[in-house]
Scaffold this motif. Sequence first.
Motif, PDB file in Angstrom:
ATOM      1  N   ILE A   8      11.391  -7.758 -14.560  1.00 40.26           N
ATOM      2  CA  ILE A   8      10.955  -6.396 -14.246  1.00 40.26           C
ATOM      3  C   ILE A   8       9.826  -6.411 -13.226  1.00 40.26           C
ATOM      4  N   ARG A   9       8.901  -7.351 -13.358  1.00 38.47           N
ATOM      5  CA  ARG A   9       7.835  -7.459 -12.343  1.00 38.47           C
ATOM      6  C   ARG A   9       8.429  -7.841 -10.983  1.00 38.47           C
ATOM      7  N   GLY A  10       9.419  -8.708 -11.006  1.00 39.95           N
ATOM      8  CA  GLY A  10      10.085  -9.080  -9.767  1.00 39.95           C
ATOM      9  C   GLY A  10      10.810  -7.896  -9.136  1.00 39.95           C
ATOM     10  N   ALA A  11      11.431  -7.073  -9.970  1.00 37.23           N
ATOM     11  CA  ALA A  11      12.114  -5.881  -9.468  1.00 37.23           C
ATOM     12  C   ALA A  11      11.112  -4.915  -8.849  1.00 37.23           C
ATOM     13  N   ASP A  12       9.956  -4.787  -9.475  1.00 34.00           N
ATOM     14  CA  ASP A  12       8.905  -3.919  -8.937  1.00 34.00           C
ATOM     15  C   ASP A  12       8.440  -4.425  -7.575  1.00 34.00           C
ATOM     16  N   GLU A  13       8.245  -5.731  -7.463  1.00 29.15           N
ATOM     17  CA  GLU A  13       7.826  -6.313  -6.187  1.00 29.15           C
ATOM     18  C   GLU A  13       8.878  -6.077  -5.107  1.00 29.15           C
ATOM     19  N   HIS A  14      10.149  -6.216  -5.482  1.00 29.84           N
ATOM     20  CA  HIS A  14      11.242  -5.999  -4.532  1.00 29.84           C
ATOM     21  C   HIS A  14      11.265  -4.553  -4.053  1.00 29.84           C
ATOM     22  N   LEU A  15      11.091  -3.635  -4.978  1.00 30.26           N
ATOM     23  CA  LEU A  15      11.103  -2.218  -4.626  1.00 30.26           C
ATOM     24  C   LEU A  15       9.921  -1.877  -3.722  1.00 30.26           C
ATOM     25  N   LEU A  16       8.744  -2.386  -4.049  1.00 32.52           N
ATOM     26  CA  LEU A  16       7.569  -2.126  -3.212  1.00 32.52           C
ATOM     27  C   LEU A  16       7.733  -2.739  -1.824  1.00 32.52           C
ATOM     28  N   ALA A  17       8.382  -3.912  -1.755  1.00 34.15           N
ATOM     29  CA  ALA A  17       8.616  -4.551  -0.455  1.00 34.15           C
ATOM     30  C   ALA A  17       9.547  -3.698   0.404  1.00 34.15           C
ATOM     31  N   GLN A  18      10.547  -3.110  -0.214  1.00 30.42           N
ATOM     32  CA  GLN A  18      11.457  -2.235   0.517  1.00 30.42           C
ATOM     33  C   GLN A  18      10.714  -1.020   1.074  1.00 30.42           C
ATOM     34  N   LEU A  19       9.813  -0.479   0.292  1.00 30.63           N
ATOM     35  CA  LEU A  19       9.031   0.671   0.736  1.00 30.63           C
ATOM     36  C   LEU A  19       8.109   0.286   1.887  1.00 30.63           C
ATOM     37  N   HIS A  20       7.539  -0.916   1.811  1.00 31.28           N
ATOM     38  CA  HIS A  20       6.620  -1.388   2.846  1.00 31.28           C
ATOM     39  C   HIS A  20       7.361  -1.657   4.155  1.00 31.28           C
ATOM     40  N   ASP A  21       8.569  -2.201   4.039  1.00 33.22           N
ATOM     41  CA  ASP A  21       9.340  -2.560   5.233  1.00 33.22           C
ATOM     42  C   ASP A  21       9.949  -1.344   5.933  1.00 33.22           C
ATOM     43  N   HIS A  22      10.064  -0.251   5.213  1.00 29.60           N
ATOM     44  CA  HIS A  22      10.646   0.958   5.794  1.00 29.60           C
ATOM     45  C   HIS A  22       9.649   2.097   5.623  1.00 29.60           C
ATOM     46  N   ALA A  23       8.733   2.188   6.576  1.00 31.20           N
ATOM     47  CA  ALA A  23       7.628   3.141   6.472  1.00 31.20           C
ATOM     48  C   ALA A  23       8.100   4.590   6.432  1.00 31.20           C
ATOM     49  N   ASP A  24       9.307   4.850   6.947  1.00 27.67           N
ATOM     50  CA  ASP A  24       9.796   6.226   6.975  1.00 27.67           C
ATOM     51  C   ASP A  24      10.480   6.633   5.672  1.00 27.67           C
ATOM     52  N   VAL A  25      10.617   5.677   4.757  1.00 28.61           N
ATOM     53  CA  VAL A  25      11.282   5.972   3.489  1.00 28.61           C
ATOM     54  C   VAL A  25      10.375   6.853   2.626  1.00 28.61           C
ATOM     55  N   MET A  26      10.965   7.878   2.028  1.00 31.48           N
ATOM     56  CA  MET A  26      10.197   8.726   1.131  1.00 31.48           C
ATOM     57  C   MET A  26       9.835   7.945  -0.120  1.00 31.48           C
ATOM     58  N   PRO A  27       8.751   8.342  -0.804  1.00 41.64           N
ATOM     59  CA  PRO A  27       8.377   7.644  -2.039  1.00 41.64           C
ATOM     60  C   PRO A  27       9.547   7.615  -3.016  1.00 41.64           C
ATOM     61  N   MET A  28       9.728   6.497  -3.645  1.00 38.29           N
ATOM     62  CA  MET A  28      10.793   6.400  -4.645  1.00 38.29           C
ATOM     63  C   MET A  28      10.373   5.425  -5.731  1.00 38.29           C
ATOM     64  N   GLY A  29      10.882   5.660  -6.916  1.00 39.05           N
ATOM     65  CA  GLY A  29      10.542   4.805  -8.041  1.00 39.05           C
ATOM     66  C   GLY A  29      11.660   4.823  -9.051  1.00 39.05           C
ATOM     67  N   SER A  30      11.438   4.119 -10.153  1.00 44.88           N
ATOM     68  CA  SER A  30      12.468   4.041 -11.184  1.00 44.88           C
ATOM     69  C   SER A  30      11.847   3.670 -12.520  1.00 44.88           C
ATOM     70  N   THR A  31      12.437   4.196 -13.573  1.00 44.19           N
ATOM     71  CA  THR A  31      12.146   3.707 -14.911  1.00 44.19           C
ATOM     72  C   THR A  31      13.076   2.534 -15.184  1.00 44.19           C
ATOM     73  N   ILE A  32      12.838   1.842 -16.281  1.00 42.25           N
ATOM     74  CA  ILE A  32      13.799   0.851 -16.764  1.00 42.25           C
ATOM     75  C   ILE A  32      13.648   0.700 -18.268  1.00 42.25           C
ATOM     76  N   ALA A  33      14.784   0.529 -18.926  1.00 45.53           N
ATOM     77  CA  ALA A  33      14.822   0.151 -20.337  1.00 45.53           C
ATOM     78  C   ALA A  33      15.831  -0.979 -20.435  1.00 45.53           C
ATOM     79  N   ALA A  34      15.382  -2.149 -20.855  1.00 44.11           N
ATOM     80  CA  ALA A  34      16.244  -3.332 -20.842  1.00 44.11           C
ATOM     81  C   ALA A  34      16.237  -4.026 -22.202  1.00 44.11           C
ATOM     82  N   LEU A  35      17.379  -4.577 -22.552  1.00 46.70           N
ATOM     83  CA  LEU A  35      17.561  -5.290 -23.819  1.00 46.70           C
ATOM     84  C   LEU A  35      18.224  -6.625 -23.542  1.00 46.70           C
ATOM     85  N   ARG A  36      17.696  -7.665 -24.168  1.00 44.48           N
ATOM     86  CA  ARG A  36      18.303  -9.001 -24.055  1.00 44.48           C
ATOM     87  C   ARG A  36      18.581  -9.515 -25.460  1.00 44.48           C
ATOM     88  N   LEU A  37      19.835  -9.814 -25.736  1.00 43.78           N
ATOM     89  CA  LEU A  37      20.235 -10.351 -27.026  1.00 43.78           C
ATOM     90  C   LEU A  37      20.489 -11.851 -26.916  1.00 43.78           C
TER      91      LEU A  37
END
Length: 233
Positions: A67-96
């Motif tokens: 999840i931290r890696g996904a957050d870093e990836h999302l923030l990197a996408q926002l940084h690389d595309h300055a014209d992109v509108m703010p975007m975010g996401s929730t997450i709920a994950a389960l590992r069995l």
Amino acid sequence: MIEFGHATHVGLRRTRNEDTYYVDAALGLFLVADGMGGHLHGEVASALVRDSVVELVSRGHSLAEAIRGADEHLLAQLHDHADVMPMGSTIAALRLSEDGYEAAWVGDSRIYTTGRELRQISHDHSLVQALVEAGQLDPAHTARHPQRNVLTQALGVTAPSQLHIGMAHGRVVPGMGFLLCSDGLTEDLDAASIARTVARTDLAAQECVDQLLLNALDRGGKDNITAILVRSS
């Protein structure tokens, strides 16, 4: 043995579905992500988060690391595309796994255990939940609070140093199950209604999920609706 059902629906008031999800019994990974942002960007955010978490878990990372890696990836996408509108996401994950279950979340997409009763094991990262915990709001009034959809944590939005990933873990006992869902389900259905549906042993897991979505649509379908029901036996 694991039985599961899953579905998503745009709802009756939205034109796009910004929810996404993933199910993989072999990997033991199940997740729901609810995106937010301007034109199309909620869909992009939730898909980026989903794909990043799946990739990192597949490579052996824990849910929290993924999840931290996904957050870093999302923030990197926002940084690389300055014209992109703010975007975010929730997450709920389960590992069995053979040892039990691990759950992780950010935002207000939820994780419940099912079986003898429906029990929420995630804790909403939302303004109304913070007010409840501070003793400033009666829990009975959260469903109609005008700011009930305001999040205090979200991937791509919260500063990485302030990001809090909720975690829970435990043993899986026979007859135990899990429900993961976006807030579109809980916006339209109360816990008692959800519990009645997932407790129906005469229905397969997929039939229970289909019924949950139909019930939410009957109650207005105000948002995108996504649900995953996992049952162990």
